[in-house]
Design a protein around this motif. Structure first.
Motif, PDB file in Angstrom:
ATOM      1  N   ILE A  62      34.734  34.599  41.450  1.00 10.87           N
ATOM      2  CA  ILE A  62      35.244  35.846  40.862  1.00 10.87           C
ATOM      3  C   ILE A  62      36.700  35.689  40.454  1.00 10.87           C
ATOM      4  CG2 ILE A  62      35.846  38.246  41.381  1.00 10.87           C
ATOM      5  CD1 ILE A  62      33.322  38.322  43.173  1.00 10.87           C
TER       6      ILE A  62
ATOM      7  N   LEU B 154      38.752  43.462  41.353  1.00 10.26           N
ATOM      8  CA  LEU B 154      37.720  42.525  41.789  1.00 10.26           C
ATOM      9  C   LEU B 154      38.278  41.478  42.754  1.00 10.26           C
ATOM     10  CD1 LEU B 154      35.649  41.913  38.524  1.00 10.26           C
ATOM     11  CD2 LEU B 154      35.080  43.384  40.471  1.00 10.26           C
TER      12      LEU B 154
ATOM     13  N   MET C 234      31.900  42.646  34.694  1.00  8.59           N
ATOM     14  CA  MET C 234      32.841  42.936  35.772  1.00  8.59           C
ATOM     15  C   MET C 234      32.422  44.185  36.549  1.00  8.59           C
ATOM     16  SD  MET C 234      36.335  41.976  33.660  1.00  8.59           S
ATOM     17  CE  MET C 234      37.509  41.875  35.014  1.00  8.59           C
TER      18      MET C 234
ATOM     19  N   GLY D  96      31.206  44.569  40.661  1.00 11.78           N
ATOM     20  CA  GLY D  96      31.592  45.622  41.591  1.00 11.78           C
ATOM     21  C   GLY D  96      30.390  46.317  42.199  1.00 11.78           C
TER      22      GLY D  96
END
Length: 224
Positions: A27, A128, A190, A194
């Motif tokens: 990530i 993130l 993205m 999450g």
């Protein structure tokens, strides 16, 4: 039999910890590649995804053997089945990080994002990165308080995701049509990372307490 089960579960837990760490790295590295753009970082994410896949396969194989040989029930069964689902969730987060890296590699040396999108995507990546650190800590300690924060804070990322659409439709947009497509896709990747982080947090709460916070997230406030 109980001693054998506990030892084998510790081995599974070790693989899950390694998987969480590898996903956290993916990530972070995918975000660095995107905001660079950094094609070497992008390639690292793409190459590293195979290791995440292998860890998922290892966890799945071990859990299936536990189900077949140990016939766990009650809490033990909950842990094994939930671990299977956690492994799949982390593997998907790795895939989404790879998708981001592939977009960077495809557009390099140009950026898949126009200059006006960098600040917004930087905020999404900061979120993130923080979530990735929390995931590692949450899994290592089975910490439901950390899990609670991951679940509750996800609204912030959802809000940033909505802002990407507003940017693409605004008069400030200067990017190409390809960049608009990339922006929408990257923002979705993205946002989904999450969402999977929330899923993992809920699964850890369920492992620890037997309570499914997806039924009523407000009840998380009562978890010690």
């Amino acid at each position: 039999m109980r001693v054998i089960f506990n030892e084998e579960m510790r081995q599974v837990a070790d693989d899950m910890d390694r998987m969480a760490s590898a996903v956290s790295t993916a990530i972070r590295t995918a975000g660095r590649a995107l905001l660079g753009p950094d094609v070497e970082a992008a390639q690292d994410v793409i190459d590293g995804d195979q290791a995440i896949d292998r860890l998922e396969s290892s966890v799945i194989d071990q859990c299936i053997q536990l189900l077949a040989k140990q016939s766990p029930v009650a809490t033990d069964l909950r842990i094994v089945v939930s671990t299977l689902r956690l492994a799949a969730t982390f593997e998907r987060m790795g895939d989404l990080s790879r998708h981001i890296a592939e977009a960077v590699r495809r557009s390099y040396p140009d950026s898949p994002l126009p200059p006006e999108a960098r600040e917004l995507f930087g905020k999404m990546q900061d979120f993130l990165n923080d979530m990735a650190d929390r995931l590692v800590a949450m899994l290592a300690d089975r910490d439901t308080k950390v899990a609670e924060r991951i679940i509750v804070d996800d609204d912030q990322l959802d809000c940033l995701h909505q802002q990407t659409f507003q940017l693409a439709l605004s008069d400030e947009w200067t990017g190409s049509k390809q960049q608009m497509i990339d922006l929408v896709l990257l923002a979705r990747f993205m946002e989904r990372i999450g969402d999977h982080g929330v899923s993992a947090a809920r699964r850890v709460v369920y492992i620890v307490s037997g309570f499914d916070p997806s039924k009523d997230p407000k009840d998380l406030e009562d978890i010690d």
